[in-house]
Motif scaffolding. Structure first.
Motif, PDB file in Angstrom:
ATOM      1  N   MET A   1      30.968   2.285 -20.484  1.00  0.00           N
ATOM      2  CA  MET A   1      29.930   3.196 -20.675  1.00  0.00           C
ATOM      3  C   MET A   1      29.172   3.484 -19.166  1.00  0.00           C
ATOM      4  O   MET A   1      29.098   2.431 -18.571  1.00  0.00           O
ATOM      5  CB  MET A   1      28.814   2.634 -21.904  1.00  0.00           C
ATOM      6  N   PRO A   2      28.307   4.454 -19.216  1.00  0.00           N
ATOM      7  CA  PRO A   2      27.634   4.916 -18.054  1.00  0.00           C
ATOM      8  C   PRO A   2      26.634   4.062 -18.207  1.00  0.00           C
ATOM      9  O   PRO A   2      25.945   4.017 -19.181  1.00  0.00           O
ATOM     10  CB  PRO A   2      27.452   6.396 -18.359  1.00  0.00           C
ATOM     11  N   ILE A   3      26.230   3.168 -16.932  1.00  0.00           N
ATOM     12  CA  ILE A   3      25.267   2.202 -17.140  1.00  0.00           C
ATOM     13  C   ILE A   3      23.665   3.084 -16.813  1.00  0.00           C
ATOM     14  O   ILE A   3      22.805   2.744 -17.199  1.00  0.00           O
ATOM     15  CB  ILE A   3      25.507   0.966 -16.274  1.00  0.00           C
ATOM     16  N   ALA A   4      23.596   3.687 -15.695  1.00  0.00           N
ATOM     17  CA  ALA A   4      22.530   4.259 -15.367  1.00  0.00           C
ATOM     18  C   ALA A   4      22.843   5.757 -15.469  1.00  0.00           C
ATOM     19  O   ALA A   4      23.640   6.260 -15.111  1.00  0.00           O
ATOM     20  CB  ALA A   4      21.961   4.068 -14.021  1.00  0.00           C
TER      21      ALA A   4
ATOM     22  N   SER B   1      25.800  -3.876 -20.130  1.00  0.00           N
ATOM     23  CA  SER B   1      24.736  -3.346 -19.128  1.00  0.00           C
ATOM     24  C   SER B   1      23.948  -4.555 -18.557  1.00  0.00           C
ATOM     25  O   SER B   1      23.229  -4.415 -17.434  1.00  0.00           O
ATOM     26  CB  SER B   1      24.077  -2.209 -19.529  1.00  0.00           C
TER      27      SER B   1
ATOM     28  N   PRO C   1      28.090  -2.468 -26.035  1.00  0.00           N
ATOM     29  CA  PRO C   1      27.470  -1.915 -24.909  1.00  0.00           C
ATOM     30  C   PRO C   1      26.349  -2.092 -24.313  1.00  0.00           C
ATOM     31  O   PRO C   1      26.305  -2.233 -22.944  1.00  0.00           O
ATOM     32  CB  PRO C   1      27.518  -0.138 -25.173  1.00  0.00           C
ATOM     33  N   LEU C   2      25.364  -2.568 -24.850  1.00  0.00           N
ATOM     34  CA  LEU C   2      24.285  -3.300 -24.639  1.00  0.00           C
ATOM     35  C   LEU C   2      24.581  -4.440 -23.461  1.00  0.00           C
ATOM     36  O   LEU C   2      24.025  -4.485 -22.421  1.00  0.00           O
ATOM     37  CB  LEU C   2      23.276  -3.638 -25.662  1.00  0.00           C
TER      38      LEU C   2
END
Lengths: 348, 348, 348, 348
Positions: free
Chosen positions: D344-347, D262, D258-259
């Motif tokens: 995944m939600p990024i912000a 983003s 996930p990192l």
């Protein structure tokens, strides 16, 4: 190591005789309490040594010689995985993942109750919250202490959820135990042997976090300190190890989940919040932990992360958490329907 | 962090007024004891914040705002390096390296006295020996306990050498302090904050070993817990960190010696025995540590390593140790003659 | 691994016969060039396997079965430590430490010549300087390339000092070899096996830096690639490993110096500049490296560090370097006078 | 870093003018090929510097100043995630995970074809197999080389599956590219910049494995070498990093999935086989990788692991693999049904 298991009906005298024989042979030994009986452990035994003499002693159920230094925590001596009751009616390791959630630190009545109610509605079964906080330097917020414990009790009374909180010394453990359902040992204290010994004598489940650079063996040996004292309820919690990469707070070592399943009968949970230190990585890593076979999660949730006194950047909002729980549930049931009580194959 | 230093003649009332003003401004704070006076520390202060108001308070000597989380341990607030008296007439940091030597564990009267006399003759000034041993699993030899403490006292009486021994909990520290000259905190307890707080209140120098994966900042912050309690005598001991390479027990991180000299006034010693785990590497790494500028060494020596109950493979014989001391002395004097009180340049 | 060493006067036919017998037995093998003769190596041999048949073959000098995967680099097969001639009259491993110094990158004629003359006057025997620079991202200064090589040749002509420079591919190695005395393999290429094989066939000493997370065995196995090609002149250079602590650029693992001395006959040098990344730590760690028994140093020196295009913060000035060399010399002679050709004891 | 993006219809002359202005201002620069156009990159620019002058140049589309050293690989400059076509009709990053499977090393016609057919039936879309093997020591099996390439082509012809294989040098890459669909860079060569530059000029997707101790930034900077050469098809493959714990071959760092999502638009896949080194951990970690949001997997499968010449202990059997694929598919669809194209939600 030689492991002499006493039979269920054995007497104090049977036990003494084994100990005397150990001492007579110049061996150091330790009596450990295990599943429904006593064990006499001696590290002064080489592998391959003859264990026959002890087998003939009255009251001896079995004798094993092993290279493993955490026999009670091992599957070999300690037996297969089995559900563990954490509080009345609350089980872990029964096939359904158990989620513990709540704020990093208990900050106020309002914060704790709002978060507790929110996580309960979303499906958490245990409330987490720190009253005594281990902080790297002495000037940081150290937690509300006994006031925090009182608030946790109030939240439990309100929601009915059992609570878990960290203790950092034997004194704290003894003081907290009557009030709290599950006691947590933090990563920095994984090898605080004095604390571990005390926890071995208390009648409370222990959530034992992995040390920042602990090997799996060291972690199981730390659990062994608790088990050897007679407390069988130890839950292992992976929370990330220290590595060279600083993009995440720690490096979540998820492979230990299936690895531990093959080595120990103890339940294994994952804390993706401390592992990553970044809220936006918590949901994907929670799903990953469950997909890897974890028995549960420990997730930091805060009713207002921006105002958190501690670890706000790694806390989910109540909405994020509810969303995660929905997804986790769908995923779990898809995996489980395919193969009820999903476990990795242990031997080929 | 804001650091308010009270002047020497300031009153309790002056101090209270600073604290009240902190509290009134919604800041958490902690009163720390330091060199000849009190400090009020608050972590709720952003860098650049105005410190002027506090300067005008009666009894305030100075006010600093710093990003450093270990102000008393820093050179900035805590001052320059200076000799520290460990016991009557025994100093560290006075230019001459101080060597602490002895067995890993106290095993018997004979072993301890033979080793103590041997290391003293070779030039050691402090006797080390463990009575309470931290062991990874509960079945290993845990030390002689109070009997070990009695033997250490006897060895001190015989040789006149002060002794250092490890303590693992607040209780142990309080019990041991009246009997022993220097208290050691092991790597596993570097962040046992409960123990550190207790040591801050005792009148005994503390040998603080670096945690297995502690950064330099975390180590200094652990020292800060002791300093903030009013105990100014903390010695930092590098003993190797955990890395991927298993040829040595740990990885000796010698660069921290000159690095710490630029960051803190506290003396720095090196333990090459635990760092390498191999006796044949102890002598070269001891010389290397002194060449790097260490204020002293902690070396495991055993009168008969093959019979040691603990860590024999990393113990020097008395002959090895005597040989090392001769070489170390020649080397030190060559470096010192060239440049008395050798210190690395701190700023270009 | 089975190691069949051919005798000095053995014929091509003798060698072929050993190879045929290996192949006939279903074993893979590789012919390696070693000290004055050929070796046939086979990894398809279990320890304890009978080596007698090969002993009887004509032209076979010895047969060994070993678990070591770097036989030519080992003391067991490859022999004792011995001086190695790097260029006409320039030796390493003869008891006197050899210092290689110069700028990180060749930047200009003026910079290189000024630095070269300065380091020579201070006692350096080899000039270092990068013409092809490995840089983490493609937009950083990549070195002067062939122009840099020309400047290095000019500096050699002026000062008489042999030069060492890094090569990053087989092509570069082949192109640079005729011009430069010693070829360097950087940490990032330690396991660039294609490059290592090429270097095995060139008649130039190789300075082989340790990979950032290479174990000692992997490092020696990388050296083995070069040795097996027939090039016996490999120098091992410790330059720090990657760890969790970011106060220094890398973590200098000085214990490998005495450790390698017990495992291999190859000379070992230390690069304190890349290891620490901070000029003020370079002098203390240089002294430490020599005290630990290193055969030499590789030190970054720049006539004007503030203007350096690359790694200025870790470069010594000419004055710093001269000062270090004086101290190193005093220290070395004190250690050496005490015990000529100081070496750690290898077996108890 | 300053990034000048040329507009689509810009001319060679426009580009030259930007470059001349860079050079005239004393800035070094590099022209990089990117998505449908050229970029002029200069690292000699401080953040906050005025970018306005270049905006006015003809043919310039945009100018950015960034601290990021891998602009083309970043989302900021390089754009959003998007599907990437690897071979005719074969896409990655389109929402459906892509699985690459096959043996560690190509060993024989029979082994390769049996495995290829098996993995295809189970749902793999790309065949993996090593012809040139990077091995720690020179005496281990180094792969079948060109014969292995021929067998891979035959397996592709038979099954229709594109193939991926490792190349270790520029020469090998150029030789292999016409025959093979996807070129793999192994962990040991992640910073073999000469190889990366060559791959930037080839028209083949590159599977770029993470180096054993590479940070995420270093990994993206390695990708940038390829992107800057004009090759936009880079797939990042997490394969475990090196840590202190040796229970698994490496430590799978799943949080990077996930990192990276983003940070970059490049697809991310996971190799659980090399990461764990133990077949029984491969299935749980494969599921975990997909749950974390990986775009695909690289899995070692062997028709007969017990007979494998290389890495048998980490290879799945065909049955294990088929079982994994079924489970993965159920899990993926459950997650996807809940939230199509799960990200995944990024912000916040």
């Amino acid at each position: 190591m030689m492991v002499v298991e006493m039979a269920e009906g054995s007497t104090r005298r049977d036990l003494d005789r084994v100990c005397e024989s150990m001492a007579g042979g110049g061996r150091s030994y330790k009596v450990a309490a295990g599943r429904g009986g006593a064990y006499v452990m001696s590290a002064d035994v080489a592998c391959g040594e003859e264990s026959a003499p002890f087998r003939a002693f009255p009251g001896v159920r079995s004798v094993s010689v092993t290279t493993c230094c955490h026999p009670l925590a091992s599957r070999e001596i300690g037996g297969e995985s089995r559900p563990m009751e954490l509080a009345r009616g609350l089980w872990i390791g029964d096939g359904e993942p158990l989620v513990m959630a709540g704020p990093c630190a208990v900050e106020s009545r309002k914060q704790l109750l709002a978060t507790a109610e929110g996580v309960q509605q979303a499906g958490a079964r245990v409330l987490r919250g720190g009253a005594f906080k281990p902080r790297s330097h002495p000037y940081a917020f150290q937690g509300l202490g006994s006031e925090g414990i009182a608030l946790l009790k109030e939240a439990r009374a309100t929601t009915g959820m059992p609570v878990v909180t960290e203790v950092m010394s034997s004194e704290e453990a003894e003081w907290v135990a009557p009030h709290i359902d599950i006691l947590q040992v933090g990563a920095r204290n994984m090898q605080n042997f004095s604390l571990l010994r005390t926890l071995g004598e208390l009648d409370r489940p222990v959530l034992l976090k992995r040390g920042m650079c602990a090997t799996v063996e060291e972690w199981l040996q730390a659990a062994e300190y608790i088990l050897a004292g007679g407390n069988e309820r130890v839950i292992l919690c992976e929370r990330g190890i220290r590595s060279f990469d600083k993009n995440t707070r720690n490096t979540l070592d998820l492979s230990v989940v299936p690895l531990l399943k093959s080595m120990t009968h103890l339940p294994v949970v994952v804390d993706p919040s401390h592992a990553t230190g970044r809220w936006e990585l918590v949901a994907p890593m929670s799903l990953a932990a469950l997909a890897a076979g974890a028995d549960g999660l420990v997730v930091e949730v805060h009713c207002d992360p921006a105002e958190a006194l501690c670890d706000g950047p790694q806390s989910l909002t109540l909405d994020d958490f509810a969303h995660l729980m929905t997804r986790a549930s769908k995923m779990f049931h898809a995996l489980n329907e395919e193969e009820p009580s999903w476990r990795m194959p242990i031997a080929r």
